[in-house]
Write an enzyme that holds these catalytic residues in place. Structure first.
Site, short mmCIF file in Angstrom:
data_model
loop_
_atom_site.label_atom_id
_atom_site.label_comp_id
_atom_site.label_asym_id
_atom_site.label_seq_id
_atom_site.Cartn_x
_atom_site.Cartn_y
_atom_site.Cartn_z
CG ASP A 1 -0.37 0.01 2.53
OD1 ASP A 1 0.87 -0.10 2.60
OD2 ASP A 1 -1.11 0.14 3.53
CB SER A 2 4.58 1.67 -0.29
OG SER A 2 4.73 0.49 -1.04
CG ASP B 1 0.33 -4.05 2.13
OD1 ASP B 1 0.03 -4.72 3.13
OD2 ASP B 1 1.12 -3.09 2.15
CE LYS C 1 3.08 -5.70 3.89
NZ LYS C 1 2.53 -4.67 4.78
CD GLU D 1 0.49 -1.45 8.16
OE1 GLU D 1 0.14 -0.67 9.08
OE2 GLU D 1 0.93 -1.05 7.07
CD GLU E 1 7.91 -0.17 7.37
OE1 GLU E 1 6.94 -0.88 7.05
OE2 GLU E 1 8.10 0.98 6.90
#
Ligand code: KIV
Length: 271
Positions: A51-52, A90, A120, A122, A189
Site C-alpha cells: 500500500d506504499s 497488501d 499482508k 499490519e 519494519e
C-alpha cells in the site's frame, strides 16, 4: 527455469524451506506489469503490491487514503507478470479492521479477483482473530510488525519501534501470536537489528526485514526507493541500486530538445 536454477514457482513451503536452509529471501514491491516482469525475470522470490502504492505511485503523503479498488487494480497486472515470484497483496487501511467478516471477504478478493498468492496486513494481537480466519480459509498471510505505517498517527510519526524493553517484549509476543494464528511470514519494519534477529531466531516462520538489519530471514525494499526514482527524502534503511530519477530526467530533456530541434523523428523512425 528461473535464474536461480532449481525452483520454478515460489510458494509458502519454498520460503519456509529457504529459512530452514539458511537461504535469504528477496522481496521487492511492484505496482505495474512491466516492473513486475523485470523483477520476476531477475529472480526475485516475492513481489509485494504494497500500500506504499499511495506514496510511490498515487502521490498521497501516507498509505491511509489507499482503497481496496486501488490495491486490486494494481495487483492484477503484477499477478499477470509473475511467473515464478509469489505475489502478496497488501490489505489497505480499514479493509480488515472493522470486522473479521470484512477482513476475510477482502482477503478473498485479492485471491479471486487480482490473482494474488497471499495477503499482508499490519498488527499483532489485535488482528489475531482475522489472521486465524483468513488463514483457515486457505489464504496465505504475511504479518507486519514494528513500524506499521497505517498507524502512523497513533505511533506519532515514522519512527523506529521496539527500542525499550516493554515495546520489544510486546513485539516478540505479537510475532508469536501471528505465527500461532497461521501467518506464513512476518515483515519487521524499522526495528533495531538485535531485536529483529532475536524475533527471527525465536520463530519457525521467516521474517522479512525493512530497516531491521541482516538478522532477518529476508529483505524487502520499495522499488521506487531502491531504483532511486525520488531525489528528495531517502530513509536511512534504503540503499539506492540505481539513479533512475537522473537517467529519466536526462532522457526526457534530450527528447524535448530533439522535438524542438526537429531531430526526432528522423527517417529511421518514420514511415
Ligand atoms: O507497503 C509496503 O510497501 C510495505 C513494505 C514497506 C513492507 O508494507
Amino acid at each position: 527455469m528461473s535464474k536461480q536454477g532449481k525452483i520454478n514457482k515460489i510458494t509458502t513451503s519454498v520460503v519456509q524451506r529457504m529459512k530452514t536452509d539458511g537461504e535469504k529471501i528477496s522481496m521487492l514491491t511492484a505496482y505495474d506489469y512491466s516492473t513486475a516482469a523485470v523483477m520476476d525475470e531477475a529472480g526475485v522470490d516475492m513481489i509485494l503490491v504494497g500500500d506504499s502504492l499511495g506514496m510511490a505511485v498515487l502521490g498521497y503523503d501516507s498509505t491511509l487514503p489507499v482503497t481496496m479498488e486501488d490495491m486490486l487494480h494494481h495487483t492484477k497486472p503484477v499477478s499477470r507478470a509473475a511467473k515464478r515470484a509469489m505475489v502478496i497483496g497488501d490489505m489497505p487501511f480499514m479493509s480488515y479492521q472493522i470486522s473479521v467478516e470484512e477482513a476475510v471477504r477482502n482477503a478473498g478478493r485479492f485471491m479471486k479477483e487480482a490473482g494474488a498468492h497471499g495477503v499482508k496486513l499490519e498488527g499483532g494481537r489485535e488482528v489475531a482473530e482475522a489472521v486465524m480466519k483468513i488463514t483457515s480459509s486457505g489464504i496465505p498471510l504475511m504479518g507486519h510488525l514494528g513500524l506499521t505505517p497505517q498507524s502512523v498517527h497513533q505511533l506519532g510519526g515514522y519512527k523506529v519501534q521496539g527500542k525499550d524493553d516493554k515495546t520489544a517484549k510486546k513485539m516478540m509476543e505479537d510475532a508469536k501470536i501471528l505465527e500461532e494464528a497461521g501467518a506464513f511470514s512476518i515483515v519487521l519494519e524499522c526495528v533495531p537489528a538485535p531485536l529483529a534477529e532475536k524475533i527471527s531466531k525465536s520463530l519457525t516462520i521467516p521474517t522479512i526485514g525493512i530497516g531491521a538489519g541482516v538478522g532477518c530471514d529476508g529483505q524487502v525494499l520499495v522499488v521506487n526507493d531502491m531504483l532511486g526514482m525520488f531525489e528528495k527524502f531517502t530513509p536511512k534503511f534504503v540503499k539506492k541500486y540505481a539513479k533512475l530519477n537522473i537517467d529519466m530526467r536526462a532522457a526526457i530533456e534530450e527528447y524535448i530538445g530533439e522535438v524542438k530541434d526537429r531531430k526526432f523523428p528522423n527517417e529511421e523512425h518514420s514511415f
